[in-house]
Design a protein around this motif. Structure first.
Motif: not given
Lengths: 373, 189
Positions: A350-373
């Motif tokens: 929230v409060g960020n620009k659309v172009s930064d969403v990918i930069a932020i999401l990528g930097s969290i470094d998630i693996v969806l197999g682990e998020v959802d189990r």
């Protein structure tokens, strides 16, 4: 734009779906974004697309079978998954892995951490718009996967770390190949720094973006490089050592401001530290058996509860295991670092620009197999 | 890691109402919370003591052995098994084990600076499975409580958005309950 212009310009809010099928979400993740112009006013991560119910599946499987399930959580770094389940089950079974098995476990987990961080390094470059680092990262990652294939026959889902030890000792020529890789890889990290880390465009895209203050990082229960990027020193290998990590000397890299770049930088520095640990393990690998004596074919641990956690590639990976004396775990709870790291996204975007969403999401470094189990 | 006895006495000074749990999590300090309504006070006191990191929230359903109807069992996907064989072994109840119709909730708090962990256990009945939410104190509780609500059916009072998180909208029931029975849906055919 001047502040008066910002106030007078009215834009309609718009809802857009990021994902579930989008290369930058690194799996099946949908983020419902409400935007006003370029600004994000609401972000709702929607997960569960990869939910396979491994906690429920474990309740009808034997302890040895459950190790196979663990591979499927964080499939980018599956060795720590194997390890954490085995540690929890070994606490219940009162089994201690022999020294050589412990050293091999450390070795494999650190190699896997390097492989996982290489995947992050490569794909994060792509997210930001730099394609070249990806090719370099995968060249090196391939060598680690070859080492894993040589040791256990699998490149992604290993099932190598077993209850009471490891599946088998590494082949005789493996250690020489591993040393060869370490010697090859060490100078490569400096190469990455010239390729991406200190690239002015990359720094401009990540240095002031996605700031997580230390207090927020702790409150959101972040772990791994996401927590350390904010300057909070928490590494399970140091705080609650397992498998003899207290015997190896290594540093915990910390960030300063909690920006995307800090999280990125922590991971690159962690690769150096992992290589340090690998060198120490290779230097003093104890001889002896790789499997504890007397591990039952069908273990039926005494009723009790155990919690084990390890520093996985993505953070503090924990397993809470309950036994009621049967051949299957009565209850298995996974404390998945990716799941908890992802939760901050609803506030962080929230409060960020659309172009930064990918930069932020990528930097969290998630693996969806682990998020959802 | 901090010494367990030292930690226990440090917490007992501030929180005398918490007793040592007779069935602890192995190797960690485990405390027992008698009344779930007192959870926010206990958590706030722990937070004031330095336990500002919510490591985990979990729950165990102590009803008994898991029901085989909770699993999708046909058609049998394992070709090596004889016709009609059950693909999974279904556990039976252990004789003499104190099964009971209640949920046992577990919170794990960590003091990152002191490298100390404390586990808090609280038992609630299955019928009125409801405890206060910690999402106001710890933001990390948000999704963990939603996960337990989705999979276990435990209500967290005061949670701002207690909605399903992992299972699909059409799934009926809470899969990690021991008496969960799978209702066939369009993906089973």
């Amino acid at each position: 734009m001047s502040s008066t212009a910002e106030k007078t310009m009215k834009t309609d809010s718009m809802f857009i779906n990021l994902g579930p099928q989008h290369p930058s979400t690194h799996g099946v993740l949908r983020v419902g974004l409400t935007i006003e112009g370029e600004l994000i006013t609401k972000a709702v991560p929607d997960i569960g697309y990869l939910h396979r119910g491994t906690s429920k599946l474990a309740e009808v499987r034997g302890y040895h079978h459950c190790v196979v399930l663990t591979d499927r959580w964080d499939y980018v770094a599956a060795m720590p998954n194997n390890l954490v389940f085995c540690l929890a089950a070994e606490k219940l079974m009162e089994v201690q892995a022999p020294p050589r098995a412990e050293a091999l476990r450390v070795l494999m987990c650190e190699l896997n951490r390097v492989a996982s961080h290489l995947l992050f390094f490569g794909t994060y470059g792509i997210d930001i718009g730099a394609f070249t680092p990806f090719l370099y990262a995968f060249r090196e990652r391939e060598m680690i996967l070859d080492l894993f294939e040589m040791a256990c026959g699998a490149r992604l889902t290993y099932n190598y770390i077993r209850l009471g030890g490891v599946m088998a000792d590494v082949p005789p020529e493996w250690l020489a190949k591993c040393r060869e890789f370490v010697d090859y890889f060490k100078p490569r990290i400096d190469e990455y720094d010239t390729l991406l880390t200190y690239n002015p465009i990359f720094m401009a895209r990540t240095k002031e973006v996605g700031l997580i203050p230390a207090a927020d990082a702790v409150s959101w229960s972040l772990s791994g490089a996401n927590l350390r990027g904010s300057g909070v020193c928490y590494d399970v290998r140091k705080s609650d050592p397992y498998c003899g990590y207290e015997r190896y000397s290594f540093d915990v890299p910390l960030g300063q401001t909690g920006s995307c770049w800090d999280r990125y930088f922590c991971r690159v520095q962690e690769m150096r530290q992992s290589i340090r640990i690998i060198e120490q393990v290779l230097g003093g690998l104890p001889e002896g058996p790789t499997m504890a004596a007397g591990v039952a074919k069908i273990p039926k641990p005494k009723p009790g509860e155990a919690y084990a956690h390890v520093e996985g590639a993505r953070g503090d990976l924990g397993i809470f295991l309950v036994s009621d004396g049967q051949a299957s775990p009565y209850r298995m709870h996974v404390r998945a670092p990716s799941f908890l790291n992802l939760a901050i996204l609803q506030e962080l975007l929230v409060g960020n620009k659309v172009s930064d969403v990918i930069a932020i999401l990528g930097s969290i470094d998630i693996v969806l197999g682990e998020v959802d189990r | 890691m901090a010494d367990i006895e030292e930690l226990a006495s440090r917490i007992a000074e501030k929180l005398p109402e918490l007793s040592r749990h007779p069935n602890p999590v192995k190797g960690y300090l485990t405390l027992k919370l008698e009344d779930a309504a007192k959870l926010p006070q206990a958590a706030a006191a722990l937070k004031a003591l330095g336990f500002d990191y919510l490591e985990m929230i979990s729950a165990t359903d102590w009803l008994g052995a898991v029901k085989p109807e909770g699993y999708i069992r046909n058609p049998n996907p394992i070709v090596f098994l004889p016709e009609g064989a059950t693909p999974q072994s279904v556990p039976s109840a252990t004789p003499g084990f104190p099964y009971r119709p209640s949920f046992e909730l577990l919170w794990a708090f960590a003091d990152l600076a002191a490298k100390a962990w404390v586990f808090l256990k609280c038992e609630v009945s299955r019928e009125a499975a409801s405890v206060p939410s910690l999402s106001g104190l710890y933001k990390g509780a948000d999704w963990q409580e939603r996960e337990l609500f989705d999979l276990m059916g435990i209500r967290f009072e005061g949670h701002p958005n207690l909605a399903k998180i992992l299972t699909p909208d059409f799934l009926v029931g809470h899969p990690l309950r021991k008496d969960y029975v799978h209702v066939k849906d369009r993906f089973d055919e």
